[in-house]
Design an enzyme around this catalytic site. Structure first.
Site, PDB file in Angstrom:
ATOM      1  N   ARG A 229     -19.034 -34.965 -21.682  1.00 45.30           N
ATOM      2  CA  ARG A 229     -17.660 -35.392 -21.389  1.00 45.30           C
ATOM      3  C   ARG A 229     -16.706 -34.571 -22.239  1.00 45.30           C
ATOM      4  O   ARG A 229     -17.134 -33.746 -23.068  1.00 45.30           O
ATOM      5  CB  ARG A 229     -17.496 -36.873 -21.721  1.00 45.30           C
ATOM      6  CG  ARG A 229     -17.913 -37.195 -23.163  1.00 45.30           C
ATOM      7  CD  ARG A 229     -17.566 -38.595 -23.578  1.00 45.30           C
ATOM      8  NE  ARG A 229     -18.183 -38.979 -24.841  1.00 45.30           N
ATOM      9  CZ  ARG A 229     -17.744 -38.651 -26.041  1.00 45.30           C
ATOM     10  NH1 ARG A 229     -16.662 -37.883 -26.159  1.00 45.30           N
ATOM     11  NH2 ARG A 229     -18.363 -39.049 -27.136  1.00 45.30           N
TER      12      ARG A 229
ATOM     13  N   LYS B 263     -31.557 -39.759 -26.051  1.00 38.62           N
ATOM     14  CA  LYS B 263     -31.868 -38.841 -27.154  1.00 38.62           C
ATOM     15  C   LYS B 263     -33.311 -38.351 -27.073  1.00 38.62           C
ATOM     16  O   LYS B 263     -33.612 -37.212 -27.421  1.00 38.62           O
ATOM     17  CB  LYS B 263     -31.582 -39.502 -28.494  1.00 38.62           C
ATOM     18  CG  LYS B 263     -30.099 -39.623 -28.835  1.00 38.62           C
ATOM     19  CD  LYS B 263     -29.910 -40.189 -30.234  1.00 38.62           C
ATOM     20  CE  LYS B 263     -28.451 -40.102 -30.683  1.00 38.62           C
ATOM     21  NZ  LYS B 263     -27.558 -40.913 -29.853  1.00 38.62           N
TER      22      LYS B 263
ATOM     23  N   HIS C 160     -20.599 -42.827 -39.611  1.00 46.59           N
ATOM     24  CA  HIS C 160     -21.120 -41.886 -38.611  1.00 46.59           C
ATOM     25  C   HIS C 160     -20.107 -41.621 -37.485  1.00 46.59           C
ATOM     26  O   HIS C 160     -20.491 -41.141 -36.421  1.00 46.59           O
ATOM     27  CB  HIS C 160     -22.440 -42.387 -38.010  1.00 46.59           C
ATOM     28  CG  HIS C 160     -23.497 -42.684 -39.026  1.00 46.59           C
ATOM     29  ND1 HIS C 160     -24.113 -41.698 -39.761  1.00 46.59           N
ATOM     30  CD2 HIS C 160     -24.030 -43.855 -39.443  1.00 46.59           C
ATOM     31  CE1 HIS C 160     -24.996 -42.250 -40.586  1.00 46.59           C
ATOM     32  NE2 HIS C 160     -24.955 -43.554 -40.409  1.00 46.59           N
TER      33      HIS C 160
ATOM     34  N   GLU D 171     -23.853 -30.763 -30.063  1.00 48.07           N
ATOM     35  CA  GLU D 171     -23.680 -31.100 -31.471  1.00 48.07           C
ATOM     36  C   GLU D 171     -24.912 -30.700 -32.276  1.00 48.07           C
ATOM     37  O   GLU D 171     -26.047 -30.921 -31.834  1.00 48.07           O
ATOM     38  CB  GLU D 171     -23.403 -32.595 -31.626  1.00 48.07           C
ATOM     39  CG  GLU D 171     -22.148 -33.047 -30.881  1.00 48.07           C
ATOM     40  CD  GLU D 171     -21.709 -34.443 -31.270  1.00 48.07           C
ATOM     41  OE1 GLU D 171     -22.513 -35.178 -31.889  1.00 48.07           O
ATOM     42  OE2 GLU D 171     -20.555 -34.809 -30.958  1.00 48.07           O
TER      43      GLU D 171
ATOM     44  N   GLU E 105     -27.336 -33.764 -30.343  1.00 49.70           N
ATOM     45  CA  GLU E 105     -27.139 -34.376 -29.038  1.00 49.70           C
ATOM     46  C   GLU E 105     -26.121 -33.560 -28.252  1.00 49.70           C
ATOM     47  O   GLU E 105     -25.455 -32.675 -28.794  1.00 49.70           O
ATOM     48  CB  GLU E 105     -26.648 -35.824 -29.157  1.00 49.70           C
ATOM     49  CG  GLU E 105     -25.279 -35.975 -29.804  1.00 49.70           C
ATOM     50  CD  GLU E 105     -24.863 -37.430 -29.925  1.00 49.70           C
ATOM     51  OE1 GLU E 105     -25.655 -38.311 -29.544  1.00 49.70           O
ATOM     52  OE2 GLU E 105     -23.750 -37.688 -30.402  1.00 49.70           O
TER      53      GLU E 105
END
Length: 469
Positions: free
Chosen positions: A286, A110, A229, A269, A282
């Protein structure tokens, strides 16, 4: 094109990948742990090789080599975002069906990903992403940013190593517990701190790139309905966005993917603030669990795209050809108890019936890796199925999902079916006015113990919605 691939995964995603591969005439090799020996994903394959763990990269690579597979598809989870595994696959002379090692590495941190995005001009949440990790540095950063703040694990995902901090008094314990969880879950205790964007929506954009420098986007998805989350319900396109905002999302996601020369399927995102500002959160390097809603509104097979791109082909569509149609929802059916903080339950599926599916034509899709009589193990993700519906618009899709959930029967373990039913009947959800705190804010309504009236109420709602179409 490949003659044979190995799927380094289990459950519904392994079954999903196998279906596309076999439809393309590609042989499929499955891997399985001892307890998965009789699992559905093994039956979906042409060959199967036993391994001790789905995280055992050398064993997976050896299975691919011994079986004659030319490529490995990681699915999601396990080794799907493991740069070392992707590098080892390539070193063994096999093709990793996914992005480059560099992209996985850069987006897997991150801290590193935010620095790359900042340099590329992609908006990021204000915060501290520095190398110094002592408490005094975090304390000073929080004071500068302003409370509330979010503490996040740099190498994290799935909500692990994440803490919401409302006041300075909570900070020390939050940093310590987040660091412990990050170290345990990811082997990396590095943390970052961000301004908490409150009442935010989780909006993500599906991107796809090839080795010829082409990058396209396939609309956006709203994934704001979450517990701990982690996503529970997703929909595409995201409701209530202006045309200009949709274009901004697509352009920014393309900018983010281009910054790392992205190849394959990926998801960028974002957090969407109530004032319309949005920030990079982030990038998942995939295929996403919720890719099915995108497939439903575009009529495309994203796994087929992955296989073609990995084989060295160009993207099958230009951006101008990608025009979404209608609306789609995905509801994740989990073996868990919402009334006990979503504690995984597991057990034997004594009954699993989604009603007369043929009444919905091709507008309902169920991705699952289990059948009636199978055991849902607490050792793995507790997902039972992804129920996906399509409608000509959001209201039609909601009505269809309400009908499917009302018809669904499952017995043998506690599940979140009641939560899903109540969510689709909730006025805020029906209005498209949800944000990431939706479940927590409406816990009294959504997390009540299941009653026999839930299915009847939802069936009534489905009829009412259909009458309004």
């Amino acid at each position: 094109m490949f003659d044979k691939i190995l799927i380094a995964n289990r459950g519904e995603i392994a079954c999903r990948i196998a279906a596309t591969a076999r439809a393309m005439g590609i042989g499929v090799v499955a891997v399985f742990s001892d307890q998965d020996r009789q699992s559905l994903h093994v039956e979906c394959a042409d060959q199967a090789v036993g391994i001790d763990s789905y995280l055992n990269g050398p064993a997976i690579i050896d299975a691919a080599l011994q079986s004659g597979a030319q490529a490995i598809h990681p699915g999601y989870g396990f080794n799907s975002e493991n740069a070392a595994f992707a590098r080892a696959v390539a070193k063994a002379g096999l093709v990793f069906i996914g992005p480059t090692v560099g992209a996985i590495r850069d987006m897997g941190s991150k801290v590193r990903s935010r620095r790359i995005m900042e340099r590329a001009g992609v908006p990021v949440v204000p915060g501290y992403h520095g190398a110094r990790q002592d408490f005094a540095t975090f304390k000073a950063a929080a004071k500068k940013i302003g409370y509330p703040v979010m503490i996040k694990a740099s190498a994290g995902g799935g909500g692990r190593g994440m803490r919401f901090v409302d006041t300075a008094r909570q900070l020390k314990d939050a940093v310590a517990s987040a660091r412990r969880e990050a170290k345990s879950a990811f082997g990396d205790a590095t943390l970052l701190m961000e301004q908490a964007v409150q009442r935010a929506r989780h909006v993500e954009v599906q991107v796809f790139g090839d080795r010829f420098g082409n990058i396209v986007t396939l609309s956006e998805r709203d994934c704001s309905v979450q517990r701990r989350h982690q996503k529970v319900i997703e929909e595409a396109p995201a409701p209530g966005l202006s045309h200009a905002l949709r274009q901004d999302f697509a352009a920014t996601a393309t900018q983010a993917a281009a910054a790392i020369g992205y190849v394959g399927a990926g998801t960028v995102e974002f957090l969407l603030a109530p004032n319309g500002d949005f920030y990079f959160m982030e990038m998942n390097t995939r295929l996403q669990v919720e890719h099915a809603v995108t497939e439903m509104i575009f009529g495309e097979d994203l796994v087929q795209w992955q296989l073609e791109v990995a084989a060295g082909l160009q993207l099958p569509r230009d951006q101008e050809e990608l025009v979404p149609s209608g609306h789609a929802f995905e509801a994740r059916l989990y073996a868990e108890d919402p009334a006990r903080d979503f504690l995984p339950t597991g057990g034997v599926i004594e009954r699993f019936n989604l009603g007369a599916m043929d009444q919905y034509g091709g507008s309902v899709r169920v991705d699952s890796g289990v059948r009636q009589g199978d055991t849902v193990s607490s050792d793995y993700d507790p997902m039972i199925a992804k129920i996906v519906v399509w409608g000509v618009d959001r209201q039609a899709a909601m009505a269809r999902m309400a009908g499917v959930l009302a018809d669904t029967e499952i017995a043998g373990m506690q599940t979140n079916l009641g939560l899903l039913r109540r969510a689709f009947g909730h006025p805020e959800f029906r209005a498209g006015a949800v944000e990431t705190g939706f479940i927590a804010d409406n816990a009294d309504d959504l997390l009540a113990a299941d009653s026999g009236n839930d299915a009847l109420a939802l069936a009534t709602l489905a009829v009412m919605l259909r009458r309004q179409e």
